[in-house]
Design an enzyme around this catalytic site. Structure first.
Site, PDB file in Angstrom:
ATOM      1  N   GLU A   1      38.306  28.717  31.863  1.00 38.66           N
ATOM      2  CA  GLU A   1      37.534  28.450  33.071  1.00 38.66           C
ATOM      3  C   GLU A   1      36.217  29.217  33.005  1.00 38.66           C
ATOM      4  OE1 GLU A   1      39.180  30.242  36.708  1.00 38.66           O
ATOM      5  OE2 GLU A   1      40.946  30.733  35.514  1.00 38.66           O
TER       6      GLU A   1
ATOM      7  N   ASP B   1      40.072  55.347  46.718  1.00 36.28           N
ATOM      8  CA  ASP B   1      41.181  56.180  46.231  1.00 36.28           C
ATOM      9  C   ASP B   1      41.735  55.560  44.934  1.00 36.28           C
ATOM     10  OD1 ASP B   1      43.565  57.459  45.723  1.00 36.28           O
ATOM     11  OD2 ASP B   1      44.362  57.249  47.768  1.00 36.28           O
TER      12      ASP B   1
ATOM     13  N   SER C   1      44.725  34.046  48.566  1.00 37.41           N
ATOM     14  CA  SER C   1      45.140  33.661  47.200  1.00 37.41           C
ATOM     15  C   SER C   1      46.447  34.356  46.820  1.00 37.41           C
ATOM     16  CB  SER C   1      44.042  33.965  46.172  1.00 37.41           C
ATOM     17  OG  SER C   1      43.952  35.351  45.906  1.00 37.41           O
TER      18      SER C   1
ATOM     19  N   CYS D   1      43.628  29.217  35.998  1.00 39.83           N
ATOM     20  CA  CYS D   1      44.469  29.940  35.034  1.00 39.83           C
ATOM     21  C   CYS D   1      45.630  29.102  34.513  1.00 39.83           C
ATOM     22  CB  CYS D   1      45.022  31.215  35.669  1.00 39.83           C
ATOM     23  SG  CYS D   1      43.753  32.363  36.147  1.00 39.83           S
TER      24      CYS D   1
ATOM     25  N   HIS E   1      52.145  34.712  35.417  1.00 46.13           N
ATOM     26  CA  HIS E   1      50.686  34.871  35.430  1.00 46.13           C
ATOM     27  C   HIS E   1      50.372  36.179  36.170  1.00 46.13           C
ATOM     28  CE1 HIS E   1      46.484  34.425  36.014  1.00 46.13           C
ATOM     29  NE2 HIS E   1      46.597  34.262  37.324  1.00 46.13           N
TER      30      HIS E   1
HETATM   31  P1  HMG Z   1      41.627  44.427  48.536  1.00 46.41           P
HETATM   32  O1  HMG Z   1      41.196  44.020  49.878  1.00 46.41           O
HETATM   33  O2  HMG Z   1      40.675  45.232  47.735  1.00 46.41           O
HETATM   34  O3  HMG Z   1      42.934  45.288  48.523  1.00 46.41           O
HETATM   35  O4  HMG Z   1      41.976  43.088  47.751  1.00 46.41           O
HETATM   36  P2  HMG Z   1      44.117  45.426  49.596  1.00 46.41           P
HETATM   37  O5  HMG Z   1      43.626  46.088  50.798  1.00 46.41           O
HETATM   38  O6  HMG Z   1      44.844  44.103  49.728  1.00 46.41           O
HETATM   39  O7  HMG Z   1      45.011  46.449  48.789  1.00 46.41           O
HETATM   40  C1  HMG Z   1      45.656  46.056  47.623  1.00 46.41           C
HETATM   41  C2  HMG Z   1      46.974  46.821  47.578  1.00 46.41           C
HETATM   42  O8  HMG Z   1      46.686  48.216  47.389  1.00 46.41           O
HETATM   43  C3  HMG Z   1      47.777  46.736  48.880  1.00 46.41           C
HETATM   44  O9  HMG Z   1      49.131  46.668  48.514  1.00 46.41           O
HETATM   45  C4  HMG Z   1      47.478  48.055  49.553  1.00 46.41           C
HETATM   46  O10 HMG Z   1      48.494  48.478  50.460  1.00 46.41           O
HETATM   47  C5  HMG Z   1      47.405  48.971  48.351  1.00 46.41           C
HETATM   48  P3  HMG Z   1      50.130  45.596  49.200  1.00 46.41           P
HETATM   49  O11 HMG Z   1      50.038  45.827  50.643  1.00 46.41           O
HETATM   50  O12 HMG Z   1      49.553  44.240  48.819  1.00 46.41           O
HETATM   51  O13 HMG Z   1      51.437  45.871  48.581  1.00 46.41           O
HETATM   52  N1  HMG Z   1      46.650  50.224  48.594  1.00 46.41           N
HETATM   53  C6  HMG Z   1      47.043  51.429  48.122  1.00 46.41           C
HETATM   54  N2  HMG Z   1      48.119  51.801  47.393  1.00 46.41           N
HETATM   55  C7  HMG Z   1      48.236  53.127  47.058  1.00 46.41           C
HETATM   56  N3  HMG Z   1      47.306  54.063  47.419  1.00 46.41           N
HETATM   57  C8  HMG Z   1      46.224  53.720  48.157  1.00 46.41           C
HETATM   58  C9  HMG Z   1      46.058  52.349  48.524  1.00 46.41           C
HETATM   59  N4  HMG Z   1      45.113  51.671  49.215  1.00 46.41           N
HETATM   60  C10 HMG Z   1      45.486  50.373  49.249  1.00 46.41           C
HETATM   61  N5  HMG Z   1      45.330  54.652  48.496  1.00 46.41           N
HETATM   62  C11 HMG Z   1      42.766  41.514  46.168  1.00 46.41           C
HETATM   63  C12 HMG Z   1      42.926  42.924  46.729  1.00 46.41           C
HETATM   64  C13 HMG Z   1      43.832  41.277  45.141  1.00 46.41           C
HETATM   65  C14 HMG Z   1      42.895  40.513  47.313  1.00 46.41           C
HETATM   66  C15 HMG Z   1      41.359  41.416  45.529  1.00 46.41           C
HETATM   67  O14 HMG Z   1      41.267  42.305  44.450  1.00 46.41           O
HETATM   68  C16 HMG Z   1      41.031  40.015  45.048  1.00 46.41           C
HETATM   69  O15 HMG Z   1      40.548  39.184  45.829  1.00 46.41           O
HETATM   70  N6  HMG Z   1      41.287  39.714  43.722  1.00 46.41           N
HETATM   71  C17 HMG Z   1      41.045  38.401  43.166  1.00 46.41           C
HETATM   72  C18 HMG Z   1      42.041  37.357  43.635  1.00 46.41           C
HETATM   73  C19 HMG Z   1      43.393  37.485  42.986  1.00 46.41           C
HETATM   74  O16 HMG Z   1      43.580  38.132  41.983  1.00 46.41           O
HETATM   75  N7  HMG Z   1      44.377  36.789  43.578  1.00 46.41           N
HETATM   76  C20 HMG Z   1      45.714  36.754  43.041  1.00 46.41           C
HETATM   77  C21 HMG Z   1      46.417  35.434  43.296  1.00 46.41           C
HETATM   78  S1  HMG Z   1      45.419  34.042  42.825  1.00 46.41           S
HETATM   79  C22 HMG Z   1      45.616  33.959  41.104  1.00 46.41           C
HETATM   80  O17 HMG Z   1      46.440  34.587  40.534  1.00 46.41           O
HETATM   81  C23 HMG Z   1      44.676  33.083  40.380  1.00 46.41           C
HETATM   82  C24 HMG Z   1      43.546  33.788  39.639  1.00 46.41           C
HETATM   83  O18 HMG Z   1      44.038  34.387  38.463  1.00 46.41           O
HETATM   84  C25 HMG Z   1      42.430  32.805  39.322  1.00 46.41           C
HETATM   85  C26 HMG Z   1      42.764  31.546  38.537  1.00 46.41           C
HETATM   86  O19 HMG Z   1      43.784  30.903  38.698  1.00 46.41           O
HETATM   87  O20 HMG Z   1      41.881  31.152  37.767  1.00 46.41           O
HETATM   88  C27 HMG Z   1      42.920  34.896  40.468  1.00 46.41           C
END
Ligand code: HMG
Length: 393
Positions: free
Chosen positions: A81, A31, A203, A113, A235
């Protein structure tokens, strides 16, 4: 009075190519609101094979340095990185491409980061001791998790350059800050992998928990600085992340001031919504966005910068906006740069993602010119050596 030191100029570089997140959602049978509302992302930048971290970093810095800067820069610090070499620093290429005076030191920094902030703080400390000199800090990254992975929608690419000097025209950085380290596995990339490994949900939880930890400590050590903060740049791995951290902090600390930070928050996310995660540069893309689009901030306001790098290291630092900050931000021409980009199809993005430079024979000629954007690009790899050139559109 103490010598003011901080960010004098900011350069922003994003690749000209992006995909619409709704196209990616449709292609992955998701979606589109999950990406738009759930993650807070509208578009995602991706580079061509010629836009390596050196080319992007050089392009970010080239916009902002003049001949006087070239003579005054004593250090080129490159935070990334997405390194392609374990020994030779990407900063050495930048030093040559930008024609910085020869008696400068050039080196690379790593801590996910966070390392751009380590570079910025090292730069400020250096200039505090030598106010007549300058330091160039470059953050440049390509966020890669892999096609069809849960984290795919949080990729991006780009570079930010910060010129640090005395009497800065954008943001004077305060000496008081709070950093924090916890040895953790939320996101990491072993040397044998060209994509990041990530425990996604963990994370996101760790980010907000660490945010609370450093804010609590900052408030207890420097309550005046804390109470003076008008807005924060954070960030932004995806733009909902900062909002989640602010709300988690508000719920668990009951601090009224968070409402004011939330009022400014959407201005800080405008660019990241259209670019994605650029790792080391994401916080500074958020800063550029806040200063560009927030009409309620003014010179002398204090703002905070929350830096987070998985693994994990975080830091809250603060600064005071300077009288010329708006003029300096307008000089970047952010809207014009963003409007020069163009959308590509998901198939084109996938083809670019899968294109690799030869690892083994040490020779790679770029057969077709993929990049039409003016600026530095990777020209070729020959005998394991990278060569860049300036491309005119
Ligand atoms: P996911 O499993 O695809 O998504 O992973 P989800 O199920 O957690 O859904 C994400 C959000 O969308 C949720 O919102 C859902 O409810 C919502 P929340 O509950 O969190 O408020 N959602 C919807 N909203 C509206 N309409 C819909 C719908 N469906 C779901 N239909 C995840 C998401 C971010 C975990 C994944 O993309 C990921 O692993 N990303 C990479 C890790 C990351 O960015 N982590 C952030 C913190 S770590 C960090 O910042 C360091 C980093 O930059 C690296 C570094 O330091 O070098 C990553």
């Amino acid at each position: 009075m103490k010598q003011l030191v901080g960010i004098d100029k900011i350069g922003v570089y994003v690749p000209e190519r992006y995909i619409e997140m709704k196209d990616l959602a449709i292609a992955r049978d998701i979606d589109p609101d999950k990406f738009r509302l759930g993650l807070g992302q509208d578009q995602m930048a991706f580079p061509t094979i010629e836009q390596d971290i050196v080319a992007m970093g050089a392009n970010a810095a080239f916009q902002i340095i003049d001949d006087e800067d070239r003579q005054l820069i004593d250090q080129v610090i490159f935070a990334t990185e997405s390194s392609f070499d374990f020994s030779k620093a990407a900063a050495t290429y930048i030093h040559e491409l930008l024609d910085i005076q020869p008696f400068a030191k050039s080196y690379e920094m790593k801590q996910a980061c966070y390392s751009g902030t380590a570079g910025l703080q090292a730069a400020c400390d250096y200039v505090r001791l030598r106010p007549e000199r300058k330091v160039l800090v470059i953050t440049s990254d390509i966020a890669r998790y892999g096609l069809n992975t849960p984290a795919e929608a949080t990729q991006g690419a780009g570079a930010i350059a910060l010129l640090v000097s005395a009497n800065p025209r954008i943001l004077a950085i305060h000496e008081e800050s709070v950093a924090y380290t916890t040895n953790d596995y939320d996101f990491w990339r072993p040397s044998y992998s060209d994509v990041a490994l990530v425990d996604g949900k963990y994370s996101a939880w760790l980010y907000q928990d660490v945010f609370k930890t450093v804010m609590d400590e900052f408030e207890s050590r420097y309550s005046d600085r804390f109470n003076a903060l008008k807005a924060l740049a954070l960030h932004l791995p995806f733009t909902r992340m900062g909002e989640k951290a602010l709300k988690y902090y508000q719920e668990n600390s009951g601090k009224e001031v968070v409402n004011e930070w939330l009022d400014h928050y959407s201005s800080s996310t405008q660019l990241s919504r259209r670019v994605g995660n650029i790792y080391t540069g994401s916080l500074y893309l958020g800063l550029a966005s806040l200063l560009q689009y927030d009409e309620t901030l003014a010179p002398k306001d204090d703002i905070g910068l929350f830096s987070y790098g998985s693994g994990a290291v975080a830091e809250i630092l603060t600064g005071t906006l300077q009288s010329d900050y708006k003029k300096m931000i307008d000089a970047i021409g952010i809207d014009q740069r963003m409007d020069q980009r163009r959308p590509y199809t998901v198939a084109e993005y996938e083809a670019a993602f899968n294109q690799t430079l030869s690892q083994e024979d040490g020779i790679h000629k770029i057969e077709n010119e993929n990049t039409t954007q003016e600026g530095f690009v990777l020209d070729k790899i020959d005998e394991h050596r990278r060569y860049h050139r300036h491309h005119s559109s």
